[in-house]
Design a protein around this motif. Structure first.
Motif, short mmCIF file in Angstrom:
data_model
loop_
_atom_site.label_atom_id
_atom_site.label_comp_id
_atom_site.label_asym_id
_atom_site.label_seq_id
_atom_site.Cartn_x
_atom_site.Cartn_y
_atom_site.Cartn_z
N VAL A 221 -37.12 -42.65 -27.87
CA VAL A 221 -37.20 -42.92 -29.30
C VAL A 221 -35.93 -43.46 -29.94
CG1 VAL A 221 -39.00 -41.20 -29.64
CG2 VAL A 221 -36.63 -40.54 -29.89
N ALA A 222 -34.79 -43.46 -29.23
CA ALA A 222 -33.57 -43.96 -29.85
C ALA A 222 -33.70 -45.47 -30.06
CB ALA A 222 -32.36 -43.67 -28.97
N PRO B 230 -37.67 -44.65 -36.67
CA PRO B 230 -37.58 -43.18 -36.55
C PRO B 230 -36.70 -42.56 -37.62
CG PRO B 230 -37.35 -44.23 -34.40
CD PRO B 230 -37.26 -45.32 -35.42
N CYS B 231 -35.65 -43.28 -38.02
CA CYS B 231 -34.77 -42.79 -39.09
C CYS B 231 -35.56 -42.65 -40.39
CB CYS B 231 -33.61 -43.74 -39.32
SG CYS B 231 -32.56 -44.09 -37.91
N ARG B 232 -36.32 -43.67 -40.72
CA ARG B 232 -37.10 -43.65 -41.95
C ARG B 232 -38.11 -42.52 -41.93
NH1 ARG B 232 -37.04 -48.98 -44.62
NH2 ARG B 232 -39.11 -48.53 -45.45
N ALA B 233 -38.70 -42.30 -40.75
CA ALA B 233 -39.73 -41.28 -40.64
C ALA B 233 -39.19 -39.87 -40.86
CB ALA B 233 -40.40 -41.36 -39.27
N GLU B 234 -37.96 -39.60 -40.43
CA GLU B 234 -37.43 -38.24 -40.54
C GLU B 234 -36.67 -37.97 -41.84
OE1 GLU B 234 -34.74 -37.24 -37.38
OE2 GLU B 234 -33.19 -38.63 -38.05
N GLY C 171 -32.36 -39.39 -31.36
CA GLY C 171 -33.79 -39.42 -31.63
C GLY C 171 -34.15 -38.52 -32.81
N PRO C 172 -35.36 -38.67 -33.34
CA PRO C 172 -35.77 -37.92 -34.53
C PRO C 172 -36.26 -36.53 -34.21
CG PRO C 172 -37.56 -39.32 -33.85
CD PRO C 172 -36.42 -39.62 -32.90
N ALA C 173 -36.29 -35.68 -35.21
CA ALA C 173 -36.86 -34.34 -35.08
C ALA C 173 -37.50 -33.97 -36.42
CB ALA C 173 -35.80 -33.32 -34.69
N GLU C 174 -38.37 -32.97 -36.39
CA GLU C 174 -39.01 -32.50 -37.62
C GLU C 174 -38.07 -31.48 -38.27
OE1 GLU C 174 -40.35 -32.25 -40.63
OE2 GLU C 174 -41.83 -33.47 -39.56
#
Length: 214
Positions: free
Chosen positions: A27-28, A107-111, A195-198
């Motif tokens: 995901v990076a 992924p940045c936008r999503a988290e 990578g992203p996380a919740e």
């Protein structure tokens, strides 16, 4: 191992990901270096040598939350919400979740909403989510994005030089974006991940609580 597009289901997996970057390959978002970045930051990094020694005394603590090896991040530099240059050292005494993000990084936008929620729920004199935008150019695009998604509690931290990303990359911490570092009140790295996380999940809150526990 969890699928690269899933968030972590348990605290122990969050901790493992922070040290090993297990999601990095999936995901990076990889970026290339752009210029030499902040010269003051590069010069200040040399001063981290003596601070690294102090951080190494925390090896046992770091092993629990898993940075390897412990190192000082006091010299990492970017602009604060007031637009003025600052470093991690300027937030002495405060544990930070330092996150590097860009508007072009999906992924940045999503988290980002989850990071905003974590700051809203856990932000205090002892802890802050420091999300640093690393878009090049002016502030128009990142500020518009944050307004559109309703970010309310995150401070607006910024580095348009790529200096911050390049420094974390040189230290072996950043493979791409997003990259997140958990830093204690003395500027010592205690965990990191790519990578992203919740970040608004109960697991993430427990991670923050574990970092604050002394």
């Amino acid at each position: 191992m969890a699928d690269g597009n899933r968030f972590f289901p348990a605290p122990r997996l969050i901790l493992a990901a922070l040290v090993a970057g297990v999601l990095a390959g999936a995901v990076a978002v990889y970026v290339s270096e752009s210029g030499s970045g902040n010269n003051a930051q590069t010069q200040a990094a040399a001063a981290d040598g003596k601070d690294d020694a102090a951080c190494k005394t925390k090896a046992g603590r770091a092993k629990e939350i898993a940075a390897n090896p412990p190192q000082s991040l006091k010299s990492l530099a970017f602009n604060g919400p007031d637009g003025k240059p600052m470093t991690i050292a300027d937030r002495a005494g405060k544990t930070m979740l330092l996150n590097l993000w860009a508007t072009w990084c999906a992924p940045c936008r999503a988290e980002m909403p989850a990071l905003d929620t974590l700051q809203k729920e856990k932000g205090s004199d002892a802890f802050e989510v420091v999300a640093v935008n690393v878009d090049t150019g002016d502030d128009a695009k990142p500020k518009k994005f944050l307004k559109e998604i309703g970010v309310e509690t995150l401070g607006y931290y910024r580095d348009s030089t790529m200096g911050l990303f390049n420094e974390t990359k040189a230290r072996g911490l950043a493979l791409g974006l997003p990259v997140t570092m958990l830093i204690d009140g003395e500027g010592c790295l205690i965990a990191h991940m790519n990578g992203p996380a919740e970040w608004s999940s109960p697991d993430a809150r427990r991670l923050v609580e574990a970092a604050l526990a002394r």
